[in-house]
Write an enzyme that holds these catalytic residues in place. Structure first.
Site, PDB file in Angstrom:
ATOM      1  N   ASP A   1      -3.922   1.806  -2.394  1.00  7.78           N
ATOM      2  CA  ASP A   1      -3.314   3.025  -2.949  1.00  7.78           C
ATOM      3  C   ASP A   1      -4.361   4.133  -2.873  1.00  7.78           C
ATOM      4  OD1 ASP A   1      -1.181   1.291  -3.637  1.00  7.78           O
ATOM      5  OD2 ASP A   1      -2.221   0.759  -5.481  1.00  7.78           O
TER       6      ASP A   1
ATOM      7  N   SER B   1       0.823  -1.224   0.000  1.00  7.72           N
ATOM      8  CA  SER B   1       0.000   0.000   0.000  1.00  7.72           C
ATOM      9  C   SER B   1       0.849   1.263   0.000  1.00  7.72           C
ATOM     10  CB  SER B   1      -0.973   0.066   1.187  1.00  7.72           C
ATOM     11  OG  SER B   1      -1.856  -1.030   1.177  1.00  7.72           O
TER      12      SER B   1
ATOM     13  N   SER C   1      -2.616  -4.142  -2.694  1.00  4.00           N
ATOM     14  CA  SER C   1      -2.084  -2.830  -2.341  1.00  4.00           C
ATOM     15  C   SER C   1      -3.217  -1.827  -2.169  1.00  4.00           C
ATOM     16  CB  SER C   1      -1.121  -2.348  -3.436  1.00  4.00           C
ATOM     17  OG  SER C   1      -0.479  -1.163  -3.050  1.00  4.00           O
TER      18      SER C   1
END
Length: 429
Positions: free
Chosen positions: A335, A295, A333
């Site tokens: 984001d 992340s 992830s």
């Protein structure tokens, strides 16, 4: 103040008094940055090349580092912390700013975003920590607000996270409300500590040690002379895709992948792919089923007069920088990005009709470019400032080698200036 609020506040204050002294991340030694090595990504920076170049913005960190060896849940090793970004500083913490958010991939958390998208305002700080301690930090912001008679104003705190479970006893819940309050109280303008500090203490970025990074851009007067700043908590990306200014750095710097020291493998099933330190991790990237996981949280601030829909456009340009650095918004992830403008927002108590400024859409392109430039530089600054660290279950993550990066960039003719002497590197615990 209600009785239950007083009890909550008293508990936090007592805990703060009982805590041992914490690292003052803002006082750490200067570290090499991208521009020190001759990598600029284009554009002109503000005086600190940091998000604090935007007038009024303050940043604070609390860094928690203790213990070594095998994980003892609740005891450590501890490699984590909290970072606080205050758009109007502590004095103006309750004054709203126009804001918007955007998620490239939603495998993560940023609390408080529904109201930002609905109302177009951010009130209070943006806090960043590890995945499992979002609740403690959120609780702290509310308690801090109660103390300042701002419980209503700061009732929906913004708290974001990235996962530091490779290096940290993440299920030990080591971040407590007093740690978040310390980050808030320590926030200040000027230079910002980077690397393994605050929420970025235990993070990994593109297979190297990651953490907190920041950068800014000062637009020319012909484009309005506005300042735009970026702060990242960098914990995303794979080594093989890592790219700097178009140079495939990750392909060329294949060695020194994360590894574990000693004879015993890490206990976590998620870390089964990590090899033992030695010849294996020197040859190239290990097979990793969670490649690209981790992340990245990015906060963009500017003094340009932008409305929420324009700030949404700024936030949607952040992924362009991530892509240029080799990120794909991978499945595991989170984001998530937030953009805000520090232009004055009239109080609803004073007028029924608010008059605000708005930059013409035709004038946004320089801010789009500044966002992409500063985000790339902030990511690289986070990595350059992060020393090699050994953490939970003796897993070691190596810092991005400055000399190796310079060599690769020179090979491809991508250094814009001669490198300056950098401070000596050292391993973090």
């Amino acid at each position: 103040m209600h009785t239950h609020q007083r009890h909550l506040l008293c508990g936090v204050v007592v805990s703060l008094l009982l805590l041992p002294s914490l690292a003052s991340a803002q006082a750490e030694r200067p570290r090499a940055r991208a521009r020190t090595l001759g990598i600029t990504f284009g554009g002109e920076t503000g005086p600190n090349n940091a998000i604090t170049d935007v007038p009024g913005v303050e940043v604070g960190h609390t860094t928690l580092i203790s213990g070594e060896g095998r994980i003892e849940r609740g005891k450590g090793p501890v490699r984590t912390g909290v970072t606080a970004v205050l758009p109007r500083g502590k004095k103006g913490v309750a004054e709203p700013v126009f804001a918007s958010t955007y998620a490239l991939n939603g495998n993560g958390e940023m609390t408080g975003t529904h109201w930002i998208q609905e109302g177009g305002h951010l009130q209070g700080p943006v806090m960043i920590t590890n995945t499992n301690d979002v609740g403690a930090v959120r609780e702290a912001v509310i308690a801090w607000a109660v103390e300042k008679d701002l419980a209503w104003d700061l009732g929906l705190p913004v708290v974001a996270e990235t996962w530091d479970g490779m290096l940290h006893d993440i299920y030990g819940f080591h971040v407590k409300p007093p740690h978040a309050i310390q980050a808030l109280e320590s926030a200040k303008s000027g230079p910002v500590a980077e690397g393994s500090v605050g929420g970025g203490t235990g993070m990994v970025c593109h297979g190297f040690k990651g953490g907190i990074g920041t950068a800014s851009r000062k637009l020319p007067e012909s484009a309005g002379g506005y300042t735009l700043g970026v702060l990242v908590q960098c914990n995303y990306g794979s080594r093989r895709l890592f790219t700097v200014e178009g140079v495939p750095v990750g392909e060329e710097l294949k060695g020194d992948m994360p590894c574990y020291l000693g004879a015993k493998k890490p206990d976590s099933p998620m870390m089964e792919w990590v090899p033992a330190c030695g010849p294996t991790n020197k040859e190239g990237p290990a097979a990793n089923p969670f490649e690209g996981a981790g992340s990245i949280i990015i906060v963009v601030g500017t003094d340009a007069p932008l409305l929420p829909h324009q700030l949404a456009r700024i936030a949607r340009r952040v992924p362009l920088a991530i892509a240029k650095m080799g990120g794909l918004g991978e499945n595991y992830s989170g984001d998530i990005f937030l953009a805000f403008s520090t232009q004055s927002v009239p109080s609803p108590a004073k007028t029924n009709v608010a008059t605000v400024s708005s930059l013409q859409n035709e004038r946004l392109n320089p801010l789009f470019e500044a966002t992409v430039q500063a985000t790339q530089e902030a990511i690289l600054n986070a990595m350059l400032a992060s020393d090699t660290m050994t953490g939970a279950d003796n897993i070691r993550v190596f810092g991005l080698p400055h000399d190796g990066l310079v060599k690769v960039m020179k090979k491809h003719g991508r250094l814009t200036a001669a490198p300056k002497p950098a401070p000596a590197r050292k391993a973090r615990p």
